[in-house]
Design an enzyme around this catalytic site. Structure first.
Site, PDB file in Angstrom:
ATOM      1  N   ASP A 192      -3.131   3.096   7.863  1.00 42.91           N
ATOM      2  CA  ASP A 192      -3.486   3.412   9.404  1.00 42.91           C
ATOM      3  C   ASP A 192      -1.410   3.385   9.937  1.00 42.91           C
ATOM      4  O   ASP A 192      -1.461   2.284  10.171  1.00 42.91           O
ATOM      5  CB  ASP A 192      -3.744   3.372   9.932  1.00 42.91           C
ATOM      6  CG  ASP A 192      -4.092   3.676  11.800  1.00 42.91           C
ATOM      7  OD1 ASP A 192      -3.807   5.230  11.856  1.00 42.91           O
ATOM      8  OD2 ASP A 192      -3.748   3.084  12.697  1.00 42.91           O
ATOM      9  N   GLU A 235      -3.483   7.925   6.666  1.00 36.17           N
ATOM     10  CA  GLU A 235      -3.937   8.919   7.650  1.00 36.17           C
ATOM     11  C   GLU A 235      -2.498   9.843   7.613  1.00 36.17           C
ATOM     12  O   GLU A 235      -1.403   9.676   8.088  1.00 36.17           O
ATOM     13  CB  GLU A 235      -3.725   8.038   9.155  1.00 36.17           C
ATOM     14  CG  GLU A 235      -4.120   9.219  10.052  1.00 36.17           C
ATOM     15  CD  GLU A 235      -4.249   8.486  11.528  1.00 36.17           C
ATOM     16  OE1 GLU A 235      -5.614   7.882  12.047  1.00 36.17           O
ATOM     17  OE2 GLU A 235      -3.771   8.395  12.122  1.00 36.17           O
ATOM     18  N   ASP A 289      -6.240  -0.287  14.372  1.00 40.54           N
ATOM     19  CA  ASP A 289      -5.482  -0.589  13.671  1.00 40.54           C
ATOM     20  C   ASP A 289      -5.796  -0.074  12.452  1.00 40.54           C
ATOM     21  O   ASP A 289      -6.185   0.176  11.287  1.00 40.54           O
ATOM     22  CB  ASP A 289      -4.335  -0.886  13.713  1.00 40.54           C
ATOM     23  CG  ASP A 289      -3.280  -0.231  14.728  1.00 40.54           C
ATOM     24  OD1 ASP A 289      -2.725   0.923  15.119  1.00 40.54           O
ATOM     25  OD2 ASP A 289      -3.563  -1.378  15.716  1.00 40.54           O
TER      26      ASP A 289
END
Length: 224
Positions: A7, A68, A141
């Site tokens: 992430d 991501e 996160d």
């Protein structure tokens, strides 16, 4: 299949390693955050992210990396830092010859919770259940990184297998000598059968069927 989920973020870059196969129990191998001081210059911060990710790659030797996909936001400064950290993650994996896949936030939410509009709390709740963790991973996160890895295992597993079979068949890698039948056709047909029986769309809704309704989610809330 062992997947490192990333992430991306410049201040906090979430990382999580999950091992498993589509339709099987998943296992978390590690989760954490690579941090950099907000007050430092950009160069040293990116270097710190690179070093942190390299340590995770060394420690867990993932077969795949899921990152991501970055979307534009109102805060240009924030999205720039996220995009830069994302590029570092892609670079680290590619340098080692590890395949990288980008997943959108809504794709990850749908794969883990069954709803592309789930909030962070719902994603964290389902990640905790799916990986059978004693406590929710923190910060958010870290939970998002695990969700990315789960998403890739469930949604990317059969797709990767089918793609590999097609490429091998087209390159003649499995073609037997002496004019015999091509073994690649059998492998390709098998991969196609797997993809037809367990498509990504079915994998995406599997968590809700297996673990019950996501807290705070309802069918009406998923409608536009």
């Amino acid at each position: 299949m062992r997947v490192l989920g990333v992430d991306p973020g410049l201040t906090r870059c979430g990382v999580g390693v999950v091992e498993g196969l589509p339709g099987r129990q998943l296992t978390m191998l590690g989760v954490g955050v690579v941090r950099t001081p907000p007050g430092d210059d950009l160069g040293p911060r990116l270097l710190a992210v690179e070093r942190g990710l390299e340590e995770w790659l060394d420690r867990y030797s993932p077969e795949l990396v899921a990152v991501e996909r970055v979307f534009a936001q109102h805060n240009v400064r924030t999205v720039m830092g996220t995009a830069q950290a994302s590029a570092v993650a892609v670079l680290c994996a590619t340098r080692r010859g590890i395949p990288v896949t980008l997943h959108t936030p809504s794709e990850v939410k749908a794969a883990v919770t069954g709803s592309g509009r789930a909030d962070k709390a719902q994603v964290t709740t389902m990640v905790t259940r799916l990986l059978r963790l004693d406590a929710p991973p923190k910060p958010a996160d870290a939970a998002d990184a695990l969700a990315l890895a789960i998403c890739h295992i469930w949604r990317g597993g059969t797709t990767n297998r089918l793609t590999a079979a097609i490429r091998a068949h087209e390159s003649g890698k499995w073609h037997s000598g002496g004019g015999g039948r091509s073994q690649g056709r059998g492998e390709l047909r098998e991969a196609e059968d797997v993809a037809e029986q367990d498509p990504p769309e079915q994998q995406a809704v599997a968590p809700r069927a297996a673990y019950g309704r996501v807290p705070g989610w309802s069918r009406s809330s998923s409608r536009p």
